[in-house]
Design a protein around this motif. Structure first.
Motif, PDB file in Angstrom:
ATOM      1  N   VAL A  52       0.836  -1.203   0.000  1.00  0.00           N
ATOM      2  CA  VAL A  52       0.000   0.000   0.000  1.00  0.00           C
ATOM      3  C   VAL A  52       0.871   1.253   0.000  1.00  0.00           C
ATOM      4  N   THR A  53       1.836   1.319   0.920  1.00  0.00           N
ATOM      5  CA  THR A  53       2.662   2.528   1.011  1.00  0.00           C
ATOM      6  C   THR A  53       3.467   2.745  -0.268  1.00  0.00           C
ATOM      7  N   GLY A  54       4.005   1.666  -0.845  1.00  0.00           N
ATOM      8  CA  GLY A  54       4.760   1.810  -2.089  1.00  0.00           C
ATOM      9  C   GLY A  54       3.901   2.349  -3.215  1.00  0.00           C
ATOM     10  N   THR A  55       2.664   1.855  -3.301  1.00  0.00           N
ATOM     11  CA  THR A  55       1.733   2.344  -4.321  1.00  0.00           C
ATOM     12  C   THR A  55       1.441   3.822  -4.126  1.00  0.00           C
ATOM     13  N   VAL A  56       1.167   4.208  -2.879  1.00  0.00           N
ATOM     14  CA  VAL A  56       0.808   5.601  -2.600  1.00  0.00           C
ATOM     15  C   VAL A  56       1.997   6.535  -2.829  1.00  0.00           C
ATOM     16  N   ILE A  57       3.186   6.118  -2.394  1.00  0.00           N
ATOM     17  CA  ILE A  57       4.374   6.957  -2.603  1.00  0.00           C
ATOM     18  C   ILE A  57       4.622   7.159  -4.092  1.00  0.00           C
ATOM     19  N   THR A  58       4.479   6.090  -4.858  1.00  0.00           N
ATOM     20  CA  THR A  58       4.646   6.204  -6.309  1.00  0.00           C
ATOM     21  C   THR A  58       3.630   7.181  -6.897  1.00  0.00           C
ATOM     22  N   LEU A  59       2.382   7.078  -6.447  1.00  0.00           N
ATOM     23  CA  LEU A  59       1.336   7.976  -6.950  1.00  0.00           C
ATOM     24  C   LEU A  59       1.589   9.425  -6.543  1.00  0.00           C
ATOM     25  N   ILE A  60       2.150   9.628  -5.352  1.00  0.00           N
ATOM     26  CA  ILE A  60       2.473  10.994  -4.921  1.00  0.00           C
ATOM     27  C   ILE A  60       3.452  11.624  -5.913  1.00  0.00           C
ATOM     28  N   GLY A  61       4.518  10.888  -6.229  1.00  0.00           N
ATOM     29  CA  GLY A  61       5.500  11.417  -7.172  1.00  0.00           C
ATOM     30  C   GLY A  61       4.934  11.629  -8.558  1.00  0.00           C
ATOM     31  N   VAL A  62       4.190  10.635  -9.068  1.00  0.00           N
ATOM     32  CA  VAL A  62       3.621  10.745 -10.413  1.00  0.00           C
ATOM     33  C   VAL A  62       2.582  11.864 -10.472  1.00  0.00           C
ATOM     34  N   SER A  63       1.797  12.039  -9.395  1.00  0.00           N
ATOM     35  CA  SER A  63       0.770  13.082  -9.377  1.00  0.00           C
ATOM     36  C   SER A  63       1.375  14.478  -9.327  1.00  0.00           C
ATOM     37  N   LEU A  64       2.571  14.595  -8.757  1.00  0.00           N
ATOM     38  CA  LEU A  64       3.217  15.900  -8.668  1.00  0.00           C
ATOM     39  C   LEU A  64       3.946  16.282  -9.962  1.00  0.00           C
ATOM     40  N   LEU A  65       4.314  15.300 -10.758  1.00  0.00           N
ATOM     41  CA  LEU A  65       5.065  15.601 -11.983  1.00  0.00           C
ATOM     42  C   LEU A  65       4.327  16.550 -12.932  1.00  0.00           C
ATOM     43  N   PRO A  66       2.988  16.424 -13.113  1.00  0.00           N
ATOM     44  CA  PRO A  66       2.303  17.403 -13.962  1.00  0.00           C
ATOM     45  C   PRO A  66       2.447  18.842 -13.477  1.00  0.00           C
ATOM     46  N   VAL A  67       2.588  19.022 -12.144  1.00  0.00           N
ATOM     47  CA  VAL A  67       2.823  20.374 -11.613  1.00  0.00           C
ATOM     48  C   VAL A  67       4.153  20.899 -12.142  1.00  0.00           C
ATOM     49  N   ALA A  68       5.181  20.049 -12.114  1.00  0.00           N
ATOM     50  CA  ALA A  68       6.495  20.456 -12.639  1.00  0.00           C
ATOM     51  C   ALA A  68       6.419  20.730 -14.142  1.00  0.00           C
ATOM     52  N   PHE A  69       5.652  19.915 -14.868  1.00  0.00           N
ATOM     53  CA  PHE A  69       5.516  20.133 -16.312  1.00  0.00           C
ATOM     54  C   PHE A  69       4.817  21.459 -16.599  1.00  0.00           C
ATOM     55  N   ASN A  70       3.804  21.780 -15.780  1.00  0.00           N
ATOM     56  CA  ASN A  70       3.086  23.050 -15.949  1.00  0.00           C
ATOM     57  C   ASN A  70       4.008  24.232 -15.668  1.00  0.00           C
ATOM     58  N   TRP A  71       4.787  24.134 -14.583  1.00  0.00           N
ATOM     59  CA  TRP A  71       5.755  25.190 -14.280  1.00  0.00           C
ATOM     60  C   TRP A  71       6.758  25.337 -15.427  1.00  0.00           C
TER      61      TRP A  71
END
Length: 485
Positions: free
Chosen positions: A147-166
């Motif tokens: 569970v934690t590995g899945t969520v940590i991965t999703l945290i990083g992947v979900s934040l990447l679009p923010v970096a792409f937008n910036w």
């Protein structure tokens, strides 16, 4: 064996989380956390302010208030007192989960009442969350590595679009959004950060992100994408006057909406604490999570007093800790002090804001990608080849990616549900928890040693390692760590 004179025994050694650094290293490392979180702190008020009919000056005031309250919440989280604070290197700031509901609340109110109604709802949500914190923290036993590995991965992947937008400029629809200049600056900053990490050693390598941001900003000046106008308009001192926009007002619909947001924030913060606990080698047990959630919710309840919004742990900084290996919570406490100073000194805040968003985006790709990499590393210990763990990860990641890959997927769902559905971290986390319960708890096959989501070599019910003394006042009356499933 007794320690020899002048040698520290095993029990006397401080955990790196509780260690302090020399003043200069403490400041520069703390400043790096501020640089990584600054845009995330000020972005929500930049969106909510105009939605509430605020002028540019009033919106700037709201941004200063967000920095000030983020600093207070960060100190509550890192230093803590009594049973409040995770005492982990976490930056707390304005949660993006509340942006959409707050804009919806603003549209349903007149401009004069929009912010008071929002602030009233945030106060109630914070108080409710504080009361629920010790019960919510018991969910830690439902967060094994799968569970934690899945969520940590999703945290990083979900934040990447923010970096792409910036990286494209930050403001969709702007004339230069997605221009070759913006993307080129982001790419150049990314290359600089990677090069610095490769060639530097020691402390300089640890602050490669900060050095990359400085270098990128200096290069951006002749390119013409560094905006100095904020320096001329900013005052030297600007205290966020309590209830500057009016006394809080309480609307039932707004309160229900923000209480849902608070539960979402608590879910994400729990996942963030578990992720950071693994990275800093201090696993987050039930007590740690309860303290962290109390800090989140107390900071949220106090923020409206100074015109701030709901606070939660910032996932952005997990990547920075993972990359720099600087685990001291006092470094992040220093960043909390810096955030408070920025909130009280608009000129200082304007200096930080000189970093162009494309430059920040280039560095953000490394930061947020590091979070996803940490998640993959955690999944490596979850015995993916056995049991139903691979299926759990596949379904949770798939559902968690929906808001990223198809932002309008839930457009016909009730608006109240969008608070949860539009957060890939929350939906992915919930799916992973439910499937872990279904496959690995209810009717679990006893013959399968990996059916509990841990590695094949792990014992059936490992306990969280004992935590070093953190100077808590509540150690005597705190129950032992809850066994993981």
């Amino acid at each position: 064996m007794a320690a020899t004179p002048g040698q520290k025994s095993e029990g006397d050694r401080k955990h790196p989380v509780d260690a302090t650094l020399p003043p200069f290293k403490m400041f520069t490392s703390g400043l790096q956390h501020v640089a990584a979180s600054y845009a995330g702190v000020v972005a929500p008020p930049m969106i909510v302010g105009p939605a509430c009919g605020l002028t540019a000056t009033e919106t700037a005031f709201l941004m200063g208030a967000a920095l000030f309250t983020a600093g207070i919440a960060t100190l509550l989280q890192t230093l803590g007192f009594w049973k409040i604070g995770a005492r982990l290197p976490f930056v707390n700031g304005v949660s993006f989960a509340g942006v959409t509901p707050m804009v919806a609340i603003a549209k349903s109110q007149s401009p004069a009442h929009a912010l008071p109604v929002i602030f009233g709802a945030v106060i109630v949500a914070g108080v409710l969350g504080f009361a629920l914190a010790p019960y919510f923290s018991k969910l830690v036993r439902f967060f094994p590595p799968v569970v934690t590995g899945t969520v940590i991965t999703l945290i990083g992947v979900s934040l990447l679009p923010v970096a792409f937008n910036w990286s494209q400029g930050g403001t969709e629809g702007a004339p230069d959004y997605g221009s070759l200049t913006n993307i080129g600056m982001a790419a150049l900053t990314l290359v600089i950060v990677l090069a610095l990490r490769r060639v530097l050693r020691g402390f300089l390598q640890q602050i490669a992100i900060l050095l990359g941001l400085i270098a990128g900003t200096l290069i951006a000046i002749p390119v013409g994408i560094t905006d100095f106008s904020a320096l001329g308009d900013a005052g030297l001192i600007g205290f966020p006057t309590p209830f500057h926009f009016g006394a809080p007002q309480f609307s039932l619909a707004a309160i229900v909406s923000m209480c849902i947001v608070m539960l979402v924030c608590m879910t994400e913060s729990t996942a963030d604490m578990l992720a950071l606990g693994k990275i800093v080698d201090r696993p987050a047990d039930e007590r740690t999570i309860a303290g962290g959630l109390r800090a989140d919710t107390l900071g949220t309840a106090l923020s409206p007093l100074f015109n701030g919004f709901a606070n939660s742990a910032f996932a952005q900084n997990i990547g920075l800790v993972a990359m720099t290996k600087v685990r001291s919570r006092f470094v992040v406490a220093t960043s909390g002090v810096i955030l408070i100073v920025l909130g009280l000194c608009p000129v200082a805040a304007s200096v930080i804001s000189l970093v162009p968003l494309p430059v920040l985006g280039g560095a953000g790709i490394v930061l947020f990608g590091s979070v996803a990499a940490s998640g993959v590393q955690t999944l490596a210990s979850a015995a993916m080849e056995k049991g139903e763990n691979a299926l759990i990860v596949a379904a949770a990641v798939g559902v968690g990616l929906i808001p990223i890959a198809a932002p309008d997927f839930y457009r016909n769902f009730p608006k109240d549900l969008l608070v949860v559905l539009d957060s890939g971290i929350s939906t992915g986390c919930l799916v992973a928890i439910v499937l872990n319960l279904a496959f690995n708890h209810f009717g679990r096959r006893e013959a399968d040693p990996a059916a509990d989501g841990h590695g094949a070599d792990a014992p059936p019910a490992p306990t969280v390692p004992p935590q070093p003394d953190r100077g808590r006042a509540d150690d005597a009356d705190t129950p032992a760590a809850t066994p993981l499933p």
